[in-house]
Scaffold this motif. Sequence first.
Motif, PDB file in Angstrom:
ATOM      1  N   LYS A 203       0.831  -1.210   0.000  1.00  0.00           N
ATOM      2  CA  LYS A 203       0.000   0.000   0.000  1.00  0.00           C
ATOM      3  C   LYS A 203       0.870   1.267   0.000  1.00  0.00           C
ATOM      4  O   LYS A 203       0.691   2.158  -0.814  1.00  0.00           O
ATOM      5  CB  LYS A 203      -0.928   0.031   1.233  1.00  0.00           C
ATOM      6  N   THR A 204       1.808   1.303   0.930  1.00  0.00           N
ATOM      7  CA  THR A 204       2.678   2.473   1.007  1.00  0.00           C
ATOM      8  C   THR A 204       3.508   2.599  -0.266  1.00  0.00           C
ATOM      9  O   THR A 204       3.698   3.699  -0.785  1.00  0.00           O
ATOM     10  CB  THR A 204       3.589   2.364   2.254  1.00  0.00           C
ATOM     11  N   HIS A 205       3.947   1.478  -0.765  1.00  0.00           N
ATOM     12  CA  HIS A 205       4.728   1.498  -2.003  1.00  0.00           C
ATOM     13  C   HIS A 205       3.935   2.184  -3.121  1.00  0.00           C
ATOM     14  O   HIS A 205       4.447   3.080  -3.809  1.00  0.00           O
ATOM     15  CB  HIS A 205       5.089   0.059  -2.391  1.00  0.00           C
TER      16      HIS A 205
ATOM     17  N   ILE B 268      -3.159  10.065   2.607  1.00  0.00           N
ATOM     18  CA  ILE B 268      -3.076   9.740   4.025  1.00  0.00           C
ATOM     19  C   ILE B 268      -2.980   8.220   4.157  1.00  0.00           C
ATOM     20  O   ILE B 268      -3.864   7.487   3.723  1.00  0.00           O
ATOM     21  CB  ILE B 268      -4.301  10.267   4.810  1.00  0.00           C
ATOM     22  N   ASP B 269      -1.874   7.799   4.756  1.00  0.00           N
ATOM     23  CA  ASP B 269      -1.561   6.370   4.843  1.00  0.00           C
ATOM     24  C   ASP B 269      -2.051   5.801   6.173  1.00  0.00           C
ATOM     25  O   ASP B 269      -2.011   6.491   7.186  1.00  0.00           O
ATOM     26  CB  ASP B 269      -0.026   6.215   4.746  1.00  0.00           C
ATOM     27  N   ASP B 270      -2.505   4.579   6.152  1.00  0.00           N
ATOM     28  CA  ASP B 270      -2.931   3.871   7.368  1.00  0.00           C
ATOM     29  C   ASP B 270      -4.013   4.626   8.143  1.00  0.00           C
ATOM     30  O   ASP B 270      -3.870   4.890   9.338  1.00  0.00           O
ATOM     31  CB  ASP B 270      -1.720   3.622   8.286  1.00  0.00           C
ATOM     32  N   VAL B 271      -5.083   4.896   7.466  1.00  0.00           N
ATOM     33  CA  VAL B 271      -6.133   5.722   8.054  1.00  0.00           C
ATOM     34  C   VAL B 271      -6.876   4.993   9.180  1.00  0.00           C
ATOM     35  O   VAL B 271      -7.563   5.623   9.984  1.00  0.00           O
ATOM     36  CB  VAL B 271      -7.085   6.243   6.939  1.00  0.00           C
TER      37      VAL B 271
HETATM   38 MG    MG Z   1       2.273   0.980   4.867  1.00  0.00          MG
END
Ligand code: MG
Length: 469
Positions: A180-182, A236-239
């Motif tokens: 996801k972050t990638h 926004i990551d890891d909401v």
């Molecule tokens: Mg991540």
Amino acid sequence: MTSDKNPPSATLPEIEIQWRDVCARLRGEVGDTAWQSWLKPMAVKIFEGGRVRFSVPTRFMRDWVLDNYADRIAKMWRELNPAVLGLDVLVQAERSAAPADGPRPGLGAGSSAAANATVARAAAAAHSLSAPLDPRNTFDAFVVGKPNEFAWAAAKRVAEATKAPPFNPLFLYGGVGLGKTHLMHAIAWYIRTHQPKRNVLYMSAEKFMYRFIRALREQNTVDFKEQFRSVDVLMIDDVQFIAGKDSTQEEFFHTFNALVDQGRQIVISADKSPSDLEGMEERLISRLNCGLVADIHATTYELRLGILESKAEQLGGAVPHKVLEFLAHRITSNVRELEGALNRVIAQSQLVGREISLETAQDYLKDLLRANDRRVTIEDIQKRVAAHFNVRLADMFSERRSRSVARPRQIAMYLAKQLTQRSLPEIGRKFGGRDHTTVMHAVRKVEELRTQDQAFAEDVDMLRRMLEG
Ligand code: MG
Ligand code: ADP
């Protein structure tokens, strides 16, 4: 109407009293955080020609109030006092004696030099607010396979869009270490390279909350909001982190709405789908569901092998294909662990100056492999089998009988019988409360297919090996 007790009148002090009344009711409607941020700072200035004129400290607030609250305020007020026909909001800087910006009757007011400077400052602030991006996380370095191709395609579309957002928000979800972050970083890199003028802000939800709380404490939520104002793409990551954190959620909701309304792109990631996020407000969930929701499934053997091949090539280490296959079979938890294992194998072999082989790899990874070796549970089997056949985990328990879900379910029951100590009735219960005869039938069916179909037998054996670790 309360006009008997409180006859409509319109001197300025009365207007002020009425405003307090309206404001108190709105507070109940919009919640404390929004009230604090937007309504409380509004100051009544004049009442003229049926219109109440307010001042607020910034353009951002003016626009926000006009876009989000003006209609509601006017309507409430008219119920209280029909003499009030509408409202205007003008900007008046709190501290400085700078000339006030004129009232803005609608969207699209002309910009002054001072306003441009404000926007430029906010843009710079937003840039410095962005968390650093990992240079390795690009689209080029992302290996695409069945479990992630949908999310990847969606991310690409967002990155390549030059006009309106193709979907808003893009909501990416999936388990830990699945990319996801990638993908978010890849979008950010792509836009920064191809459209450097666009302002991309990437931040974890945790950081967002931290910043917001600090702004509350230091009483400069206005600056905080201003920073988001100039953002073209907000990620926004890891909401899931802000689930259950009410005031942060509220703030996020407002930021989100304001940006979407202005046609800015939003990308969100989480470990679950919007509807499965516990402690999320209904209205936020429905907003999140409005765009495109793309999930990243658990990796398959093929994808893991593909990723290992690509990483091994990047690392320039001579890793025999057998070793890559071995790792793809055995390290099934997520891509991060897979990478870690490969790195370790390469680093250790360089350290001791030995060529990499299956034996050395096994030796270097002893502890890691043991951790993957824990006892198999029925839940593990269901998850693994569902992921392998690309069906929903829920289909392991569902009533659906179509072959595409019934067959994987039968295989999972078969493996549960083979790999655990559970009885047939126990297994049946774990598969949506099925009867033990159903389990027995599944076991027989799979055994029968195994003898008839070589490819099928190999597939089942591979699953079994993966589960046994
Ligand atoms: Mg991540
Ligand atoms: P998440 O944010 O979903 O927890 P990450 O994006 O941090 O996962 O991914 C974990 C690691 O695995 C990162 O180093 C990332 O580059 C790598 N990775 C994940 N998926 C892929 C993929 N499809 N291709 C290449 N690398 C990947």
